[in-house]
Design an enzyme around this catalytic site. Structure first.
Site, PDB file in Angstrom:
ATOM      1  N   GLU A 105     -20.575  -9.097  83.739  1.00 50.78           N
ATOM      2  CA  GLU A 105     -20.023 -10.446  83.901  1.00 50.78           C
ATOM      3  C   GLU A 105     -19.034 -10.781  82.786  1.00 50.78           C
ATOM      4  O   GLU A 105     -18.047 -11.466  83.011  1.00 50.78           O
ATOM      5  CB  GLU A 105     -21.153 -11.487  83.931  1.00 50.78           C
ATOM      6  N   CYS A 144      -8.099 -16.613 106.255  1.00 45.16           N
ATOM      7  CA  CYS A 144      -8.969 -17.657 106.824  1.00 45.16           C
ATOM      8  C   CYS A 144      -9.610 -17.237 108.145  1.00 45.16           C
ATOM      9  O   CYS A 144     -10.740 -17.629 108.437  1.00 45.16           O
ATOM     10  CB  CYS A 144      -8.181 -18.949 107.012  1.00 45.16           C
ATOM     11  N   CYS A 181     -12.892 -15.822 107.641  1.00 45.61           N
ATOM     12  CA  CYS A 181     -13.747 -16.564 106.694  1.00 45.61           C
ATOM     13  C   CYS A 181     -14.984 -17.123 107.402  1.00 45.61           C
ATOM     14  O   CYS A 181     -14.865 -17.783 108.433  1.00 45.61           O
ATOM     15  CB  CYS A 181     -12.938 -17.699 106.072  1.00 45.61           C
ATOM     16  N   CYS A 239     -14.009 -26.081 106.341  1.00 47.55           N
ATOM     17  CA  CYS A 239     -12.953 -26.058 105.311  1.00 47.55           C
ATOM     18  C   CYS A 239     -11.824 -27.034 105.668  1.00 47.55           C
ATOM     19  O   CYS A 239     -11.067 -26.807 106.624  1.00 47.55           O
ATOM     20  CB  CYS A 239     -12.420 -24.636 105.164  1.00 47.55           C
TER      21      CYS A 239
HETATM   22  S1  SF4 Z   1     -12.592 -21.320 102.369  1.00 47.01           S
HETATM   23 FE1  SF4 Z   1     -10.995 -22.258 103.635  1.00 47.01          FE
HETATM   24  S2  SF4 Z   1      -9.067 -21.625 102.687  1.00 47.01           S
HETATM   25 FE2  SF4 Z   1     -10.675 -20.294 101.890  1.00 47.01          FE
HETATM   26  S3  SF4 Z   1     -10.594 -18.518 103.281  1.00 47.01           S
HETATM   27 FE3  SF4 Z   1     -12.161 -19.929 104.039  1.00 47.01          FE
HETATM   28  S4  SF4 Z   1     -11.050 -21.131 105.542  1.00 47.01           S
HETATM   29 FE4  SF4 Z   1      -9.515 -20.169 104.293  1.00 47.01          FE
END
Ligand code: SF4
Length: 360
Positions: free
Chosen positions: A46, A208, A211, A217
């Site tokens: 870390e 995204c 994601c 988000c």
């Molecule tokens: S947290 Fe939001 S900005 Fe980040 S990858 Fe996921 S969808 Fe995209």
């Protein structure tokens, strides 16, 4: 399980569960410090990972752990050896703090690192986020973290359009990080949110579509993840200038001096620095009682620190052979060339100048 009476709590649970499900398939589970993840090994990793990417850290980590497999071996090493193994990784205060922390822990906690957040934060070079990450990853303790990657994910989740270093925003983000913690699988969750920031929610062009938490988000929903986080309000960096003398003797050895323990490159080895307004020949005469010849000015080298830019004017000069009187001492050595490069802590620009010098 659905919780229609408390949608906020449900959304927090769904965040951690989605993240953990993603981690089970895509998370980085084969990192060298994840094999036999003791408190000591996680701590070393870390500290190395602060400001540095995983791919860069891996070979340094492996060499370091091979030489210092446990706390006593690190605590009893010389700072020069620790800095030598850190050469090239940058941010050398991390290495000095690691060494000092090892000595303190070895003395105060009997061969072990402490097991509480409060005691960990007391050690040099460890803030709340790093301490939380170490204890969560190594011992499964339930602590939030807020490193750069996590900050970016959380800022985008809420589409916060103020610089996240602002004290009020920081406080809000810590609260959010704490609220999102699951009850179980803390080590995996901690690794998962760090991995998400490093692999998917990257600073530029986040992926995204892949994601696992895109449904919650706000930056994604607005279609503008790249607008977050907001940069630090701009201040132009001050410029410092220095003249470095690469003094060679008749054996083609170059003089190095150890820098003071605090300040930039504290405790590392560097070239003697001549005040910018002083003429190098008379400075050498006064400082070392020697004359120099074959003086060559090398091109300017620029190095950026967080708070200023350093402009180095390197000068190579030959010491008058009849008067080689500069003796090695505690903070001064004649450097014997590339073969000893790993035995001394050298800042990156100094290392590059030495490589250049011995290539010629
Ligand atoms: S947290 Fe939001 S900005 Fe980040 S990858 Fe996921 S969808 Fe995209």
């Amino acid at each position: 399980m659905q919780n229609p009476e408390n949608p906020a709590a449900e959304s927090k649970t769904s965040f951690s569960q989605s993240l953990l499900a993603w981690f089970d398939t895509y998370g980085r589970k084969n990192l060298p410090w994840k094999q036999n993840p003791t408190l000591y090994r996680i701590w070393v990793s870390e500290i190395m990972l602060q400001q540095t990417q995983v791919a860069t850290v891996i070979p340094y980590y492996q060499r370091f752990i091979h030489r210092f497999p446990n706390l006593p071996s690190l605590a009893n090493a010389s700072v020069d050896e620790v800095l030598g193994l850190w050469t090239g990784l940058g941010y050398y205060a991390r290495a000095r703090n690691l060494h000092r922390a090892a000595q303190l822990a070895w003395r105060n906690y009997g061969n072990e690192l402490p097991h509480t957040l409060e005691a960990f934060i007391e050690l040099p070079g460890i803030g709340r986020s790093t301490a939380g990450a170490i204890l969560a990853l190594a011992l499964g303790q339930r602590h939030p973290i807020l490193d750069g990657n996590v900050k970016r994910v959380l800022v985008r989740q809420q589409a916060i359009n103020i610089w996240p270093g602002h004290p009020q925003i920081k406080k809000q983000l810590w609260q959010q990080a704490e609220d999102l913690l699951p009850v179980t699988r803390i080590a995996d969750y901690t690794q998962a949110i760090m991995d998400l920031g490093a692999i998917i929610c990257t600073r530029h062009r986040p992926s995204c579509l892949y994601c696992p938490v895109k449904e919650t988000c706000q930056a994604y929903i607005q279609g503008s993840p790249n607008n977050y986080p907001q940069p630090r309000p701009r201040k132009s960096l001050p410029l410092r200038t220095t003249v470095m003398l690469m003094l060679l003797n008749s054996q083609k050895e170059v003089l190095l001096e150890r820098r003071p323990p605090t300040g930039i490159w504290g405790g590392l080895w560097s070239f003697p620095e001549c005040p910018t307004q002083t003429e190098p020949t008379s400075w050498c005469q006064e400082t070392f009682n020697c004359t120099i010849e074959n003086i060559q000015m090398w091109p300017l080298v620029r190095h950026s620190f967080t708070h200023f830019t350093l402009e180095i004017h390197p000068i190579v000069a030959q010491i008058d052979q009849k008067r080689e009187q500069i003796m090695e001492s505690e903070g001064r050595i004649w450097y014997k060339g590339v073969e000893v490069m790993n035995q001394l802590g050298l800042p990156a620009p100094i290392l590059r100048l030495l490589e250049q010098l011995y290539k010629e």
